[in-house]
Design a protein around this motif. Structure first.
Motif, PDB file in Angstrom:
ATOM      1  N   UNK A 200      -8.722   1.906   8.497  1.00 25.95           N
ATOM      2  CA  UNK A 200      -7.999   1.795   7.238  1.00 25.95           C
ATOM      3  C   UNK A 200      -7.781   0.321   6.896  1.00 25.95           C
ATOM      4  N   UNK A 201      -8.009  -0.030   5.649  1.00 27.93           N
ATOM      5  CA  UNK A 201      -7.762  -1.395   5.203  1.00 27.93           C
ATOM      6  C   UNK A 201      -7.108  -1.376   3.826  1.00 27.93           C
ATOM      7  N   UNK A 202      -6.133  -2.262   3.674  1.00 23.21           N
ATOM      8  CA  UNK A 202      -5.443  -2.425   2.395  1.00 23.21           C
ATOM      9  C   UNK A 202      -5.209  -3.917   2.175  1.00 23.21           C
ATOM     10  N   UNK A 203      -4.714  -4.268   1.015  1.00 23.70           N
ATOM     11  CA  UNK A 203      -4.318  -5.645   0.772  1.00 23.70           C
ATOM     12  C   UNK A 203      -2.880  -5.677   0.282  1.00 23.70           C
ATOM     13  N   UNK A 204      -2.218  -6.790   0.569  1.00 24.31           N
ATOM     14  CA  UNK A 204      -0.852  -7.012   0.103  1.00 24.31           C
ATOM     15  C   UNK A 204      -0.695  -8.483  -0.221  1.00 24.31           C
ATOM     16  N   UNK A 205       0.150  -8.773  -1.188  1.00 24.33           N
ATOM     17  CA  UNK A 205       0.485 -10.148  -1.519  1.00 24.33           C
ATOM     18  C   UNK A 205       1.728 -10.534  -0.740  1.00 24.33           C
ATOM     19  N   UNK A 206       1.611 -11.568   0.092  1.00 23.79           N
ATOM     20  CA  UNK A 206       2.690 -11.987   0.986  1.00 23.79           C
ATOM     21  C   UNK A 206       3.059 -13.442   0.743  1.00 23.79           C
ATOM     22  N   UNK A 207       4.300 -13.780   1.058  1.00 20.07           N
ATOM     23  CA  UNK A 207       4.758 -15.165   0.994  1.00 20.07           C
ATOM     24  C   UNK A 207       4.304 -15.890   2.259  1.00 20.07           C
ATOM     25  N   UNK A 208       3.713 -17.066   2.086  1.00 18.74           N
ATOM     26  CA  UNK A 208       3.341 -17.898   3.229  1.00 18.74           C
ATOM     27  C   UNK A 208       4.510 -18.848   3.485  1.00 18.74           C
ATOM     28  N   UNK A 209       5.246 -18.600   4.581  1.00 23.98           N
ATOM     29  CA  UNK A 209       6.478 -19.348   4.826  1.00 23.98           C
ATOM     30  C   UNK A 209       6.385 -20.252   6.048  1.00 23.98           C
ATOM     31  N   UNK A 210       5.222 -20.322   6.670  1.00 22.02           N
ATOM     32  CA  UNK A 210       5.056 -21.176   7.825  1.00 22.02           C
ATOM     33  C   UNK A 210       3.661 -21.020   8.390  1.00 22.02           C
ATOM     34  N   UNK A 211       3.372 -21.786   9.429  1.00 22.24           N
ATOM     35  CA  UNK A 211       2.078 -21.654  10.103  1.00 22.24           C
ATOM     36  C   UNK A 211       2.211 -22.103  11.542  1.00 22.24           C
ATOM     37  N   UNK A 212       1.232 -21.756  12.335  1.00 14.48           N
ATOM     38  CA  UNK A 212       1.125 -22.248  13.707  1.00 14.48           C
ATOM     39  C   UNK A 212      -0.172 -23.022  13.837  1.00 14.48           C
ATOM     40  N   UNK A 213      -0.135 -24.069  14.643  1.00  8.85           N
ATOM     41  CA  UNK A 213      -1.335 -24.839  14.915  1.00  8.85           C
ATOM     42  C   UNK A 213      -2.284 -24.022  15.789  1.00  8.85           C
TER      43      UNK A 213
END
Length: 359
Positions: A200-213
């Motif tokens: 199963x695959x879907x898409x969602x619009x999410x807030x990008x609030x951080x990242x990891x190196x």
């Protein structure tokens, strides 16, 4: 332990496809959402091996006892450890079983006993079955599990692609990953992608609030994603990862403007506090599942929206993580709420086990 197929065994794998294969003669099974496990039994000795050679026996003592009663004295069985609940398969509860404390393992084994679903037979008695075609291995597996006790299951099998497509749609709410397709003539080939899986695959619009190196320290390894609830609280729902080396480097520059003064007023400000991280419940903290990995994170001002491809939501998080499709400068972060996600009604697991005889 002296078996014709000895541990460790690297399980046979599958190639991901977008649509259910319908070539003549294929056989289909549900794709279970649990821990892949190869069971080795030689008399009183039972070993539960994982796909990454991590022994599972100590974490599931109740399964070792159960399989000792269910299986022949000498055999090797490929299958899946799952956690069955009234609303379907529960992977989060299953993960809790991987606890370092023996006392905790015993407590959880009594409170949340696991189940085992068998789908292949690699050895029986003194015979190595891995070179035999799957249809013969399946018949032998059916024979040894004909009177299996509760919580030991033989996975359903069908030759009808329409039935498989129905499983794919109808049982998603029970926590299934999708459907497997395999040739009835294939031998068991360790660590090779000779089956097919549709998920199963879907898409969602999410807030990008951080990242990891990334672990090499030269680019972005993953994006931390968030969704707003009805009260306006931004919840961490998972990550988007699996970038190429070139894309990891590009993301460093693309995200740079959002790093300026990012922690000031950030909705996840508490994650930067070491004491708040101590329990391992926050994405910036360590946990017993991280195996010593550095889970420190870099905050970003929550102004960027990403369209992310994911499989399904479990306990408010993206199961198996997500993959970045594209950034959405046309979307406001405040519009990224749980309301956009599909709600799949739960299905009864019992219906799947009883409805289709083996072809």
């Amino acid at each position: 332990m002296d078996l014709p197929v000895m541990p460790p065994v690297k399980p046979m794998l599958a190639t991901l496809v977008r649509e259910l294969p319908r070539a003549p003669g294929l056989l289909y099974e549900p794709k279970w959402d649990g821990f892949r496990c190869v069971v080795f039994r030689d008399g009183a000795e039972i070993e539960l091996g994982s796909r990454n050679d991590r022994p599972l026996t100590r974490y599931f003592p109740e399964l070792a006892e159960l399989l000792a009663a269910a299986l022949p004295p000498r055999c090797v069985v490929d299958g899946e450890i799952v956690m069955v609940t009234g609303s379907g398969l529960d992977f989060d509860t299953l993960q809790l079983r991987l606890h370092p404390a023996a006392s905790r393992v015993r407590k959880l084994a009594a409170e949340t006993p696991a189940s085992f679903v068998a789908f292949d037979l690699l050895a029986l008695g003194d015979d190595d079955l891995t070179r035999q075609p799957f249809r013969q291995r399946r018949r032998a597996l059916e024979a040894i599990l004909g009177t299996a006790p509760s919580r030991v299951h033989l996975t359903p099998l069908t030759a009808d692609p329409d039935v498989a497509q129905d499983w794919f749609t109808r049982f998603e709410g029970a926590g299934f990953d999708g459907v497997m397709a395999k040739s009835p003539e294939s031998p068991y080939e360790q660590d090779r992608r000779v089956m097919w899986k549709v998920k199963h695959e879907r898409t969602a619009d999410c807030v990008v609030a951080g990242f990891r190196w990334h672990k090499d320290g030269k680019g972005v390894g993953s994006l931390l994603l968030g969704l707003y609830d009805d009260t306006g609280t931004l919840h961490h729902v998972g990550v988007a990862s699996a970038f190429t080396a070139a894309r990891r480097a590009e993301l460093v520059g693309e995200l740079a403007p959002l790093r300026e003064n990012a922690l000031a007023g950030h909705p996840w400000h508490a994650w930067a506090d070491a004491q708040a991280q101590a329990g391992g419940r926050m994405p910036g903290g360590m946990s017993r599942w991280s195996a010593g990995k550095d889970l420190s994170w870099e905050p970003l001002r929550p102004e960027l929206v990403a369209e992310v491809r994911y499989e399904h939501l479990q306990a408010g998080r993206l199961r198996h993580g997500g993959r970045l499709v594209r950034f959405r400068p046309d979307r406001l972060p405040e519009s990224c709420t749980y309301a956009q996600l599909d709600e799949v009604p739960p299905a009864e697991l019992a219906a799947l086990f009883a409805e289709v005889p083996s072809p």
